[in-house]
Scaffold this motif. Structure first.
Motif, PDB file in Angstrom:
ATOM      1  N   TRP A  97       0.829  -1.204   0.000  1.00  0.00           N
ATOM      2  CA  TRP A  97       0.000   0.000   0.000  1.00  0.00           C
ATOM      3  C   TRP A  97       0.867   1.260   0.000  1.00  0.00           C
ATOM      4  O   TRP A  97       0.597   2.197  -0.765  1.00  0.00           O
ATOM      5  N   ASP A 137       2.481   1.751  -3.516  1.00  0.00           N
ATOM      6  CA  ASP A 137       1.547   2.187  -4.550  1.00  0.00           C
ATOM      7  C   ASP A 137       0.977   3.584  -4.294  1.00  0.00           C
ATOM      8  O   ASP A 137       0.827   4.381  -5.230  1.00  0.00           O
ATOM      9  N   GLU A 158       5.938   5.352  -4.689  1.00  0.00           N
ATOM     10  CA  GLU A 158       6.094   5.331  -6.151  1.00  0.00           C
ATOM     11  C   GLU A 158       5.623   6.638  -6.801  1.00  0.00           C
ATOM     12  O   GLU A 158       6.353   7.210  -7.620  1.00  0.00           O
TER      13      GLU A 158
END
Length: 195
Positions: free
Chosen positions: A91, A94, A98
Motif C-alpha cells: 500500500w 503504490d 512510487e
C-alpha cells in the motif's frame, strides 16, 4: 562457525541488526544490479549471524523442556506479522512512495536526484528508509543497558534429573524461580525435578 560469535550473545543478536539495516540501505541505493546483490548478501549474512546468537541465547537461558514452546511462539508471532508487513508495504509503495518518486512527483527533484526517479525507485526509497530505521532501532537497542545485559539478569537453564511432562507446571515453576512472590508461583510442595 570458526569465530563462535560474541561472548555476550545479546550484543551479537542486536548488533547484527545494524548490518541488516545497512544491507537494506545498499539494496535501494541505485538501480544497478550490483547494489541489490551486495545488499541482499549483507542481509543474508547478518540474519544468519544474529539468529546464531539468538538461538544460543535461547538454548542457554531456556530449559530444554520449554525451548520448543518458546521458539514456536516466537516464530508464530513473526510469521503472523509478515502478511501485515506485505500489505502495508504494498500500500505504501503504490499510494505514497512510487508516485512521489516519479520524475514529476513530490520528491522527484530532491530525493530523486540521489536515488533516481521512475518505476521501482519509490520502493527503493522505502527500503532505504526502513533500513535506516532498522539501524536506528539496533543502535538504541545496543545502548539500552537492560537489553544488552539481559544475560546477566537471566539465570542459565539447568535441567533436572527427572522432568515432568506437564509443561504448564514447568512454566509456573520457571516463573516462580524468576519471581518467587509472583502470581504464577507453583503450589507448595510441587517440584519439577527430584534427585
Amino acid at each position: 562457525a570458526l569465530w563462535g560469535g560474541f561472548e555476550r550473545r545479546a550484543t551479537g543478536m542486536i548488533g547484527f541488526c545494524v548490518l541488516t539495516g545497512v544491507g537494506m540501505i545498499v539494496v535501494g541505493l541505485h538501480p544497478a544490479p550490483v547494489y541489490p546483490i551486495i545488499g541482499l548478501a549483507l542481509i543474508g549474512a547478518s540474519i544468519a549471524l544474529l539468529n546464531g546468537h539468538w538461538q544460543t541465547l535461547i538454548q542457554n537461558k531456556v530449559g530444554m523442556e520449554l525451548q520448543g514452546r518458546m521458539i514456536t511462539t516466537n516464530r508464530m508471532i513473526a510469521n503472523l506479522t509478515e502478511p501485515l508487513g506485505y500489505f502495508i508495504a504494498g500500500w505504501l509503495a503504490d499510494a505514497l512512495f512510487e508516485p512521489a518518486m516519479r520524475a514529476d512527483g513530490a520528491l522527484g527533484d530532491s530525493v530523486g536526484r540521489v536515488f533516481g526517479t521512475g518505476p521501482g525507485r519509490g520502493m527503493a526509497l522505502m527500503i532505504v528508509v526502513l533500513g535506516a530505521v532498522q539501524v536506528l532501532v539496533a543502535v538504541v537497542g545496543l545502548r539500552w543497558r537492560t537489553l544488552r545485559y539481559m544475560e546477566d539478569a537471566l539465570p542459565d537453564a539447568i535441567p533436572g534429573a527427572i522432568v515432568t511432562w506437564n509443561r504448564d507446571k514447568l512454566q509456573a515453576e520457571a516463573d516462580r524461580v524468576l519471581d518467587p512472590g509472583g502470581p504464577t508461583a507453583a503450589p507448595p510442595g510441587w517440584a519439577t525435578a527430584t534427585r
